[in-house]
Design an enzyme around this catalytic site. Structure first.
Site, PDB file in Angstrom:
ATOM      1  N   ARG A  88      65.377   3.866 -51.537  1.00 47.19           N
ATOM      2  CA  ARG A  88      65.233   2.759 -50.472  1.00 47.19           C
ATOM      3  C   ARG A  88      63.854   2.168 -50.813  1.00 47.19           C
ATOM      4  NH1 ARG A  88      67.586   7.045 -46.996  1.00 47.19           N
ATOM      5  NH2 ARG A  88      65.626   7.854 -46.505  1.00 47.19           N
ATOM      6  N   LYS A 113      58.880  -5.755 -33.839  1.00 50.00           N
ATOM      7  CA  LYS A 113      60.045  -6.253 -33.611  1.00 50.00           C
ATOM      8  C   LYS A 113      60.722  -5.191 -32.399  1.00 50.00           C
ATOM      9  CE  LYS A 113      64.356  -5.968 -35.272  1.00 50.00           C
ATOM     10  NZ  LYS A 113      65.135  -6.002 -36.583  1.00 50.00           N
ATOM     11  N   LYS A 167      63.117 -14.534 -31.513  1.00 46.48           N
ATOM     12  CA  LYS A 167      64.104 -14.449 -32.601  1.00 46.48           C
ATOM     13  C   LYS A 167      65.537 -14.321 -32.063  1.00 46.48           C
ATOM     14  CE  LYS A 167      65.326 -11.323 -36.684  1.00 46.48           C
ATOM     15  NZ  LYS A 167      64.848 -10.484 -37.582  1.00 46.48           N
TER      16      LYS A 167
END
Ligand code: 13P
Length: 335
Positions: A44, A134, A217
């Site tokens: 990752r 976020k 967003k």
């Protein structure tokens, strides 16, 4: 100008966009499984570091959203991942919600969790270098959905999250995502998305969130992916602008779209048309996950040692989207 507004403008300056690389370990595992790469912390990191050290970071990516695992990882050059990103001139963001869970009272819908202990987590992320955050609320369209309950409770959570983030001197990305899954028409998507966004702003105002210090967003206005209706890219742009004009207060400085399952080219083309026809004061940009990474991930999975080749694909995609934020993209530029 407030400090928070400065952060927003820095992220979105000169047509730059946001790389949403904040897939949870479960989601990243699905992405890696799909290209037959084992989902280990090392793999990752390797894929993400390849993107974060690409040349496009300097010119096209104003901010990167990280996941908790990644913000703590150390790069192969022995600097922290936030240092690697900051050295390119891009800012560090962090996903702070803990995921969407079944909504009590409406089990077909989801409520995003993560408010407990958030103030303390935010302080830690700030120390690790984050300047923005976020939180994603998620809504599905069906005959009776999204319900009032889902619209209300997700807006409330997004507002409480935003107030806490601003208290900690960071910019909240407010992401109410109305999913494209389903048979619904574009008109239904327009109506539901407008209702969802309006409710979010009502709550943000109640919670005294500084609207000049957030990035919205949203999803674009699309017909459902199982709908028979086919609408043109021009119509997507027109309906998306109609939705945002009627539901977003003019103080909001920037809007960065999610790609939501659109293909790479489709999401670029739609953004290009939105920017071209944009008569609002909002900076229109992108905060794509899949639509920035798909091609690069596919290539990388077959050529795991080829860092440059992977970066070339990512560089191209980010450049195309930055051109699209200025309405300067053309299909002819695609390779
Ligand atoms: P997609 O662009 O793949 O929809 O991801 C954006 C994102 O951050 C979803 O929360």
């Amino acid at each position: 100008m407030s400090e928070l507004n400065n952060i927003v403008l820095k992220i979105l300056e000169n047509g730059k966009g946001i790389l949403a690389a904040d897939e949870s370990t479960a989601t990243m595992t699905k992405r890696l499984d799909s290209v037959n790469v084992p989902s280990t912390p090392e793999n990752r990191l390797m894929f993400r570091e390849t993107l974060f050290s690409s040349s496009s970071m300097k010119n096209y990516i104003g901010g990167v959203i990280l996941y908790d695992e990644t913000i703590r990882q150390i790069s192969s050059k022995k600097n922290t991942i936030p240092e690697l990103i900051l050295n390119t001139g891009s800012l560090v963001g962090i996903k702070v919600d803990t995921g969407a869970k079944i909504l009590a009272g409406s089990p077909y819908e989801k409520i995003t969790e993560g408010l407990d202990g958030l103030r303390e987590r935010l302080k830690e992320y700030y120390k690790l270098g984050a300047k923005f955050t976020k939180w994603r609320g998620v809504y599905n369209i069906d005959k009776n959905y999204p319900s009032k309950l889902s619209i209300h409770s997700n807006a409330h959570a997004l507002a409480r999250y935003s107030a806490l983030v601003q208290e900690c001197n960071m910019v909240p990305i407010v992401e109410p995502e109305v999913l494209m899954d389903g048979e619904h028409s574009a008109k239904e998507c327009l109506e539901k998305t407008s209702e969802v966004i309006k409710r979010c702003f009502e709550e943000l105002i109640i919670h005294k969130v500084d609207l000049k210090g957030i990035i919205l967003k949203p999803n674009m206005i699309l017909a459902g992916n199982k709908s028979k209706e086919k609408i043109t890219n021009e119509e997507v742009a027109k309906l998306t602008l109609e939705c945002l004009k009627s539901s977003v207060p003019s103080e909001v400085p920037g809007i960065a779209f999610l790609s939501g399952g659109q293909s790479e080219i489709e999401s670029t083309e739609n953004l290009n048309l939105i920017s071209k026809h944009n008569t609002t004061s909002f900076i229109m940009s992108y905060s794509y996950g899949r639509a920035l990474q798909q091609g690069a991930l596919k290539f990388w999975s077959k050529n795991i040692e080829d860092i440059e080749g992977t970066q070339q694909i990512f560089n191209h995609r980010t450049k195309m989207n930055t051109l699209a934020t200025q309405g300067k993209w053309s299909k002819d530029f695609e390779i």
